[in-house]
Scaffold this motif. Structure first.
Motif, PDB file in Angstrom:
ATOM      1  N   ASN A 138       0.838  -1.199   0.000  1.00 48.65           N
ATOM      2  CA  ASN A 138       0.000   0.000   0.000  1.00 48.65           C
ATOM      3  C   ASN A 138       0.872   1.247   0.000  1.00 48.65           C
ATOM      4  O   ASN A 138       1.799   1.370   0.792  1.00 48.65           O
ATOM      5  CB  ASN A 138      -0.920  -0.008   1.226  1.00 48.65           C
ATOM      6  CG  ASN A 138      -1.887  -1.161   1.174  1.00 48.65           C
ATOM      7  OD1 ASN A 138      -2.334  -1.556   0.106  1.00 48.65           O
ATOM      8  ND2 ASN A 138      -2.212  -1.711   2.332  1.00 48.65           N
ATOM      9  N   ASN A 139       0.551   2.193  -0.896  1.00 48.96           N
ATOM     10  CA  ASN A 139       1.310   3.435  -0.994  1.00 48.96           C
ATOM     11  C   ASN A 139       0.417   4.671  -1.014  1.00 48.96           C
ATOM     12  O   ASN A 139       0.906   5.785  -1.060  1.00 48.96           O
ATOM     13  CB  ASN A 139       2.171   3.424  -2.255  1.00 48.96           C
ATOM     14  CG  ASN A 139       1.320   3.479  -3.510  1.00 48.96           C
ATOM     15  OD1 ASN A 139       0.307   2.785  -3.609  1.00 48.96           O
ATOM     16  ND2 ASN A 139       1.703   4.309  -4.443  1.00 48.96           N
ATOM     17  N   THR A 140      -0.892   4.470  -0.991  1.00 48.96           N
ATOM     18  CA  THR A 140      -1.846   5.580  -1.045  1.00 48.96           C
ATOM     19  C   THR A 140      -2.911   5.354   0.013  1.00 48.96           C
ATOM     20  O   THR A 140      -3.368   4.230   0.202  1.00 48.96           O
ATOM     21  CB  THR A 140      -2.507   5.659  -2.437  1.00 48.96           C
ATOM     22  OG1 THR A 140      -1.489   5.863  -3.424  1.00 48.96           O
ATOM     23  CG2 THR A 140      -3.527   6.776  -2.522  1.00 48.96           C
ATOM     24  N   LEU A 141      -3.275   6.439   0.685  1.00 41.70           N
ATOM     25  CA  LEU A 141      -4.346   6.373   1.679  1.00 41.70           C
ATOM     26  C   LEU A 141      -5.508   7.208   1.189  1.00 41.70           C
ATOM     27  O   LEU A 141      -5.370   8.416   0.968  1.00 41.70           O
ATOM     28  CB  LEU A 141      -3.849   6.885   3.034  1.00 41.70           C
ATOM     29  CG  LEU A 141      -4.844   6.802   4.188  1.00 41.70           C
ATOM     30  CD1 LEU A 141      -5.226   5.351   4.465  1.00 41.70           C
ATOM     31  CD2 LEU A 141      -4.256   7.441   5.438  1.00 41.70           C
ATOM     32  N   LEU A 142      -6.647   6.564   0.981  1.00 42.92           N
ATOM     33  CA  LEU A 142      -7.877   7.244   0.587  1.00 42.92           C
ATOM     34  C   LEU A 142      -8.723   7.419   1.838  1.00 42.92           C
ATOM     35  O   LEU A 142      -8.941   6.465   2.577  1.00 42.92           O
ATOM     36  CB  LEU A 142      -8.627   6.426  -0.454  1.00 42.92           C
ATOM     37  CG  LEU A 142      -7.840   6.091  -1.720  1.00 42.92           C
ATOM     38  CD1 LEU A 142      -8.650   5.172  -2.625  1.00 42.92           C
ATOM     39  CD2 LEU A 142      -7.433   7.355  -2.459  1.00 42.92           C
ATOM     40  N   VAL A 157       1.726   7.549   2.581  1.00 43.97           N
ATOM     41  CA  VAL A 157       1.273   6.850   3.779  1.00 43.97           C
ATOM     42  C   VAL A 157       1.204   5.377   3.391  1.00 43.97           C
ATOM     43  O   VAL A 157       0.276   4.942   2.724  1.00 43.97           O
ATOM     44  CB  VAL A 157      -0.097   7.347   4.279  1.00 43.97           C
ATOM     45  CG1 VAL A 157      -0.575   6.516   5.459  1.00 43.97           C
ATOM     46  CG2 VAL A 157      -0.021   8.821   4.649  1.00 43.97           C
ATOM     47  N   ASN A 158       2.227   4.638   3.769  1.00 44.06           N
ATOM     48  CA  ASN A 158       2.350   3.235   3.396  1.00 44.06           C
ATOM     49  C   ASN A 158       1.811   2.360   4.519  1.00 44.06           C
ATOM     50  O   ASN A 158       2.561   1.687   5.213  1.00 44.06           O
ATOM     51  CB  ASN A 158       3.810   2.903   3.097  1.00 44.06           C
ATOM     52  CG  ASN A 158       4.364   3.806   2.020  1.00 44.06           C
ATOM     53  OD1 ASN A 158       4.895   4.859   2.308  1.00 44.06           O
ATOM     54  ND2 ASN A 158       4.200   3.403   0.786  1.00 44.06           N
ATOM     55  N   ALA A 159       0.506   2.374   4.706  1.00 44.70           N
ATOM     56  CA  ALA A 159      -0.123   1.669   5.825  1.00 44.70           C
ATOM     57  C   ALA A 159      -0.373   0.208   5.480  1.00 44.70           C
ATOM     58  O   ALA A 159      -1.025  -0.101   4.488  1.00 44.70           O
ATOM     59  CB  ALA A 159      -1.422   2.346   6.211  1.00 44.70           C
ATOM     60  N   ASN A 160       0.139  -0.661   6.319  1.00 42.94           N
ATOM     61  CA  ASN A 160      -0.103  -2.083   6.174  1.00 42.94           C
ATOM     62  C   ASN A 160      -1.319  -2.518   6.984  1.00 42.94           C
ATOM     63  O   ASN A 160      -2.032  -3.431   6.605  1.00 42.94           O
ATOM     64  CB  ASN A 160       1.127  -2.874   6.619  1.00 42.94           C
ATOM     65  CG  ASN A 160       0.994  -4.339   6.333  1.00 42.94           C
ATOM     66  OD1 ASN A 160       0.608  -4.722   5.239  1.00 42.94           O
ATOM     67  ND2 ASN A 160       1.293  -5.165   7.312  1.00 42.94           N
TER      68      ASN A 160
END
Length: 199
Positions: A138-142, A157-160
């Motif tokens: 993940n490299n984008t936060l929507l 925002v690289n949220a796992n």
């Protein structure tokens, strides 16, 4: 294999022969929802019975499924949808798309199985981390604001994964696990970005 396997009386076959695995579970009050890759089921454990919803999609990631107030939000191949009970009915659900404005971005999303989501009541927002580069992380936060029905896109925002943490003072904090740095990062706090002032 475990030595003492048990079968439970309230076990339900969720269309086991359709070639899809169960990818998520959620509830809408008394309705238990079972997500598969290309289908969703309303399950009644008490009877026991299942009904496939009149909806042509499913969800590839259990982590994209989140309870949002009186709805359930989830990501499928066509975008983010909500499931909610139709007013004045019992066990009748409606599906509504919420990403129509983001369709060009939704069309390039890959690796939906790595997506992750959380709903934070403090901001009335559904946070959805997605892979928009086809790299498998993940490299984008929507971020969808439920009150204004609008989207914001956070980059870098690289949220796992996400969690909401309540500290000893009773204050909630929205945390995410970074894909790359081995760090847990707090979102929606302060006026800096990992120690760098926001101009």
């Amino acid at each position: 294999a475990p030595a003492n396997m048990q079968t439970f009386a309230n076990e339900i076959d969720i269309d086991a022969d359709n070639g899809q695995i169960i990818t998520g579970l959620a509830n809408l009050g008394p309705i238990a929802l079972v997500f598969k890759e290309r289908s969703i089921y309303d399950v009644n454990i008490a009877t026991p019975s299942r009904t496939q919803l009149d909806y042509s999609g499913g969800s590839e990631s259990h982590r994209s499924v989140a309870k949002v107030e009186n709805d359930v939000y989830f990501l499928d191949d066509n975008g983010v949808f909500t499931l909610a009970q139709r007013e004045g009915t019992t066990r009748s659900l409606r599906s509504t798309p919420v990403t129509n404005d983001l369709q060009p971005l939704v069309d390039v999303l890959r690796n939906l199985d790595v997506s992750a989501a959380v709903y934070w009541p403090e901001t009335n927002q559904y946070y959805l981390a997605v892979d928009s580069t086809d790299l498998g992380t993940n490299n984008t936060l929507l971020v969808y604001n439920v009150r204004t029905a609008s989207w914001t896109r956070y980059t870098s925002v690289n949220a796992n994964d996400f969690t909401i943490y309540t500290d000893s003072g009773g204050d909630e904090h929205l945390l995410y696990a970074s894909v790359y740095s081995g760090r847990v990062v707090e979102l929606e706090t302060g006026f800096n970005d990992n120690g760098v002032s926001i101009a």
